[in-house]
Design a protein around this motif. Structure first.
Motif, short mmCIF file in Angstrom:
data_model
loop_
_atom_site.label_atom_id
_atom_site.label_comp_id
_atom_site.label_asym_id
_atom_site.label_seq_id
_atom_site.Cartn_x
_atom_site.Cartn_y
_atom_site.Cartn_z
N ASN A 192 0.86 -1.23 -0.03
CA ASN A 192 -0.08 -0.09 -0.02
C ASN A 192 0.74 1.34 -0.10
O ASN A 192 0.49 2.12 -0.55
CB ASN A 192 -0.84 -0.03 1.16
CG ASN A 192 -2.01 0.97 0.89
OD1 ASN A 192 -3.19 0.59 1.50
ND2 ASN A 192 -1.86 1.93 0.36
N ASN A 196 1.04 3.79 -2.98
CA ASN A 196 0.62 5.22 -2.65
C ASN A 196 1.78 6.29 -3.07
O ASN A 196 1.31 7.43 -3.50
CB ASN A 196 0.60 5.56 -1.16
CG ASN A 196 -0.90 5.27 -0.76
OD1 ASN A 196 -1.87 5.45 -1.65
ND2 ASN A 196 -1.29 5.05 0.55
N PHE A 207 -4.01 7.02 -1.25
CA PHE A 207 -5.27 6.28 -0.79
C PHE A 207 -5.17 5.77 0.65
O PHE A 207 -3.86 5.39 0.99
CB PHE A 207 -5.60 4.97 -1.55
CG PHE A 207 -5.84 5.70 -2.95
CD1 PHE A 207 -7.29 5.50 -3.29
CD2 PHE A 207 -4.79 5.53 -3.88
CE1 PHE A 207 -7.63 6.02 -4.48
CE2 PHE A 207 -5.22 6.01 -5.32
CZ PHE A 207 -6.38 6.20 -5.68
N GLU A 208 -5.76 6.05 1.52
CA GLU A 208 -5.84 5.55 3.04
C GLU A 208 -5.68 3.98 3.13
O GLU A 208 -6.13 3.21 2.30
CB GLU A 208 -7.04 6.15 3.88
CG GLU A 208 -7.22 7.63 3.84
CD GLU A 208 -6.20 8.13 4.55
OE1 GLU A 208 -5.48 7.47 5.30
OE2 GLU A 208 -5.94 9.25 4.26
N TYR A 209 -5.13 3.63 4.02
CA TYR A 209 -4.89 2.21 4.30
C TYR A 209 -5.92 1.55 4.53
O TYR A 209 -5.84 0.14 4.46
CB TYR A 209 -3.68 2.08 5.33
CG TYR A 209 -2.28 2.43 5.19
CD1 TYR A 209 -1.35 1.44 4.53
CD2 TYR A 209 -1.86 3.74 4.88
CE1 TYR A 209 -0.11 2.06 4.31
CE2 TYR A 209 -0.64 4.14 4.80
CZ TYR A 209 0.18 3.27 4.36
OH TYR A 209 1.48 3.54 3.87
N HIS A 210 -7.16 1.97 4.67
CA HIS A 210 -8.25 1.56 5.22
C HIS A 210 -9.47 1.66 3.98
O HIS A 210 -10.57 1.39 4.14
CB HIS A 210 -9.18 1.95 6.29
CG HIS A 210 -8.00 1.78 7.69
ND1 HIS A 210 -7.62 0.37 8.20
CD2 HIS A 210 -7.41 2.77 8.57
CE1 HIS A 210 -6.87 0.68 9.25
NE2 HIS A 210 -6.59 2.02 9.28
N ASP A 211 -8.86 2.12 3.00
CA ASP A 211 -9.65 2.30 1.89
C ASP A 211 -9.85 0.88 1.00
O ASP A 211 -9.07 0.17 0.39
CB ASP A 211 -9.00 3.18 0.55
CG ASP A 211 -9.90 3.41 -0.39
OD1 ASP A 211 -10.53 2.66 -1.04
OD2 ASP A 211 -10.03 4.84 -0.77
N GLN A 213 -11.75 -0.22 -1.46
CA GLN A 213 -11.44 -0.61 -2.96
C GLN A 213 -10.05 -0.44 -3.25
O GLN A 213 -9.85 -1.28 -4.07
CB GLN A 213 -12.34 0.71 -3.39
CG GLN A 213 -12.14 0.45 -5.16
CD GLN A 213 -13.06 1.67 -5.71
OE1 GLN A 213 -13.58 2.71 -5.24
NE2 GLN A 213 -13.41 1.62 -7.07
N PHE A 214 -9.22 0.20 -2.81
CA PHE A 214 -7.85 0.21 -3.00
C PHE A 214 -7.31 -0.77 -2.39
O PHE A 214 -6.63 -1.66 -3.18
CB PHE A 214 -7.31 1.64 -2.56
CG PHE A 214 -5.94 1.88 -2.93
CD1 PHE A 214 -5.74 1.90 -4.20
CD2 PHE A 214 -4.61 1.38 -2.03
CE1 PHE A 214 -4.15 2.18 -4.63
CE2 PHE A 214 -3.66 1.76 -2.61
CZ PHE A 214 -3.32 2.04 -3.90
N GLN A 215 -7.55 -1.31 -1.38
CA GLN A 215 -7.09 -2.61 -0.73
C GLN A 215 -7.60 -4.02 -1.74
O GLN A 215 -6.77 -4.84 -1.98
CB GLN A 215 -7.76 -2.83 0.54
CG GLN A 215 -7.04 -1.81 1.48
CD GLN A 215 -5.62 -2.18 1.69
OE1 GLN A 215 -5.01 -3.05 1.76
NE2 GLN A 215 -4.87 -0.92 1.90
#
Length: 243
Positions: A192, A196, A207-211, A213-215
């Protein structure tokens, strides 16, 4: 009359069957010798070819590798043959290069020797030989040149890139701190962070680590890489290369 003809056929067939059994070992030995000779002639290496473990027809050097921990087998080969060695993955001859200084020298001064790479069926289906990582030949050369030029325009090699890396490093430390000192797998967090940095350079956004969709996207990318490195994918690549 028919009975006599049937008996004659039976005698002839029995005689042929005994002769086949008698000469079967010789025929098999001749066939194996021919396969070994044909494979040797087809895969002859020049005198200056890097050293490596002995190989077998069709299998190559695959039987030398531990399927669960192939990197450990490679470490043993490096100790024996040096930082440049040859390995045949079935019918695909390969040259393995280790050591950061040597890798840098090869990719900066001898890049024309690494334009063409084997393309697996999965890679061909998903990426159609496009992209910086999955392309090959002249396409890879052009896209690499374009990528380097574009990244320089975005700050590659400048202090602005260092600032983005430091900023993302602070976010990564905060996420690791949330684990409270308990054991955890940092694989996706590090992925991540690296992703980023790339996104902040190219899109101007991280993107946040708790996103979620990105995860999910990172998870699918990781699964695709694991699938491509699986045994079945290598087998399908060998079949496609034979075809």
């Amino acid at each position: 009359m028919l009975a006599a003809a049937g008996s004659l056929v039976a005698v002839i067939w029995a005689s042929l069957y005994l002769r086949i059994l008698l000469y079967l070992p010789t025929l098999l030995l001749s066939a194996l010798t021919f396969l070994f000779l044909a494979d040797f002639l087809k895969n002859r290496r020049p005198k200056n070819y890097p050293p490596g473990p002995w190989r077998l027809p069709i299998l190559g050097c695959l039987f030398h590798l531990d399927p669960k921990q192939p990197h450990l087998s490679l470490q043993q080969f490096v100790k024996k043959y040096g930082n440049v060695l040859s390995l045949d993955f079935a019918n695909i001859p390969s040259v393995v290069i280790t050591g950061m200084p040597l890798i840098k020298e090869v990719f900066t001064q001898m890049e024309h020797n690494f334009l063409n790479r084997p393309v697996s069926l999965l890679r061909k289906h998903l990426f159609n030989k496009n992209g910086l990582i999955f392309s090959s030949g002249q396409t890879w050369k052009e896209q690499r040149r374009f990528t380097l030029m574009t990244l320089r325009n975005f700050g590659l090699g400048r202090k602005s890139l260092e600032q983005r890396i430091q900023e993302e490093a602070h976010h990564l430390v905060d996420v690791i701190r949330e684990e409270g000192g308990q054991p955890f797998d940092p694989h996706f967090n590090i992925n991540n962070a690296v992703s980023n940095i790339i996104c902040s350079i190219t899109f101007g956004k991280r993107f946040e680590y708790h996103d979620g969709q990105f995860q999910e996207m990172l998870k699918l990318l990781n699964e695709a890489l694991c699938l491509e490195s699986s045994l079945m994918c290598h087998v399908s690549t060998l079949i496609s290369q034979e075809g």
